[in-house]
Enzyme design. Structure first.
Site, PDB file in Angstrom:
ATOM      1  N   THR A  12       4.360  -6.607  -0.577  1.00  0.00           N
ATOM      2  CA  THR A  12       3.902  -6.412  -1.951  1.00  0.00           C
ATOM      3  C   THR A  12       3.724  -4.918  -2.209  1.00  0.00           C
ATOM      4  OG1 THR A  12       1.498  -6.537  -1.540  1.00  0.00           O
ATOM      5  CG2 THR A  12       2.686  -8.625  -1.819  1.00  0.00           C
ATOM      6  N   GLY A  14       6.162  -2.883  -2.832  1.00  0.00           N
ATOM      7  CA  GLY A  14       7.181  -2.290  -1.969  1.00  0.00           C
ATOM      8  C   GLY A  14       8.099  -1.289  -2.639  1.00  0.00           C
ATOM      9  N   SER A  16       7.277   1.736  -3.784  1.00  0.00           N
ATOM     10  CA  SER A  16       6.915   3.145  -3.579  1.00  0.00           C
ATOM     11  C   SER A  16       5.978   3.286  -2.386  1.00  0.00           C
ATOM     12  CB  SER A  16       6.238   3.726  -4.832  1.00  0.00           C
ATOM     13  OG  SER A  16       5.009   3.070  -5.082  1.00  0.00           O
ATOM     14  N   GLY A  17       5.796   4.524  -1.942  1.00  0.00           N
ATOM     15  CA  GLY A  17       4.780   4.856  -0.950  1.00  0.00           C
ATOM     16  C   GLY A  17       4.888   4.098   0.358  1.00  0.00           C
ATOM     17  N   ILE A  18       3.751   3.616   0.832  1.00  0.00           N
ATOM     18  CA  ILE A  18       3.680   2.922   2.122  1.00  0.00           C
ATOM     19  C   ILE A  18       4.498   1.634   2.096  1.00  0.00           C
ATOM     20  CG2 ILE A  18       2.095   1.640   3.634  1.00  0.00           C
ATOM     21  CD1 ILE A  18       0.004   3.870   3.024  1.00  0.00           C
ATOM     22  N   TYR A 148     -13.237   1.446  -4.880  1.00  0.00           N
ATOM     23  CA  TYR A 148     -12.091   1.371  -3.966  1.00  0.00           C
ATOM     24  C   TYR A 148     -12.536   1.021  -2.547  1.00  0.00           C
ATOM     25  CZ  TYR A 148      -7.808   2.817  -1.540  1.00  0.00           C
ATOM     26  OH  TYR A 148      -6.681   2.844  -0.757  1.00  0.00           O
TER      27      TYR A 148
END
Length: 250
Positions: A12, A14, A16-18, A148
């Protein structure tokens, strides 16, 4: 290394980024990969670049999660790897927090992650691997991170309980908690370049290894959790923050 040949993986967030880096790593190790995201253009572009299947799905909406589960059931029938990665950030103080910011962050990072696991459990093969993306902030007490950090601390509690509940099926549930990582999440939260540079310097000063992690670092750990080498690991949280959590100068 083709350690994950024949495995079906869902990532999920997916696009961008990690999440992007992890989808790339899982595919390189032989897995069939599905990525999700909220922005149709970004999902389509990432899927094309990676050579994976892209699916638009908002982790903050349980109906979208249920539609995603139905799609996976219809197209792949099963999952071997589930990386619950999608997340958003808000940097307000407790005093200045708004209900909307609270609902947005908790809705995606905690509620969305929770129901992603809940609704996809029936599709998990016996022996599957589930990995949550948590954060080292779940254990830190930095100002302006209350919403967060709380969402990630809650996620770790669910991870441990899920590990117990799913152990009879040999399904392993773990979490990866990165520290500062070079991704776009801070830009998405509204930080400009000058603010980002200052924040990066502030974070680097507090990291014993004196560097900021990369998305690829986290991707390799998720792939490790998903493979045979981690077959006896469940209910574990790996903190990947260059030693930041060890440092007392917060």
């Amino acid at each position: 290394m083709q350690n994950l040949t024949g495995k079906v993986a869902l990532v999920t967030g997916g696009n961008s980024g990690i999440g992007y880096a992890t989808a790339k790593e899982l595919k390189q190790q032989g897995a069939k990969v599905i990525i999700t995201g909220r922005r149709p253009e970004a999902v389509a572009q990432a899927a094309a670049e990676l050579g994976v299947v892209g699916r638009v799905a908002d982790q903050g909406q349980v109906t979208a999660i249920e539609e995603l589960a139905a799609y996976v059931q219809a197209t792949h029938q099963r999952l071997d790897i589930l990386f619950i990665n999608a997340g958003i950030l808000d940097g307000a103080s407790i005093e200045q927090a708004t209900e909307q910011a609270f609902d947005n962050v908790i809705g995606v990072n905690f509620k969305g992650a929770y129901f992603t696991l809940s609704r996809l459990i029936p599709l998990l093969n016996d022996g599957a691997s589930v990995v949550f993306l948590s954060s080292n902030t779940a254990h830190l007490d930095g100002a302006n991170s209350s919403i967060y950090s709380s969402s990630k601390a809650a996620l770790n509690a669910v991870m441990r309980i899920a590990a117990v509940e799913l152990a009879p099926r040999q399904i392993r549930v773990n979490s990866v908690s990165p520290g500062p990582t070079q991704t776009e999440i801070l830009k998405k939260a509204g930080y400009n370049e000058q603010q980002l540079q200052g924040l990066n310097q502030w974070m680097t000063d507090r990291i014993p290894l004196k560097k900021i992690g990369t998305a690829e670092d986290v991707a390799k750990m998720v792939a490790y959790f998903s493979g045979e080498a981690a077959s006896f690991i469940t209910g574990a949280e790996i903190i990947m923050d260059g030693g930041m959590s060890l440092n007392t100068k917060h």
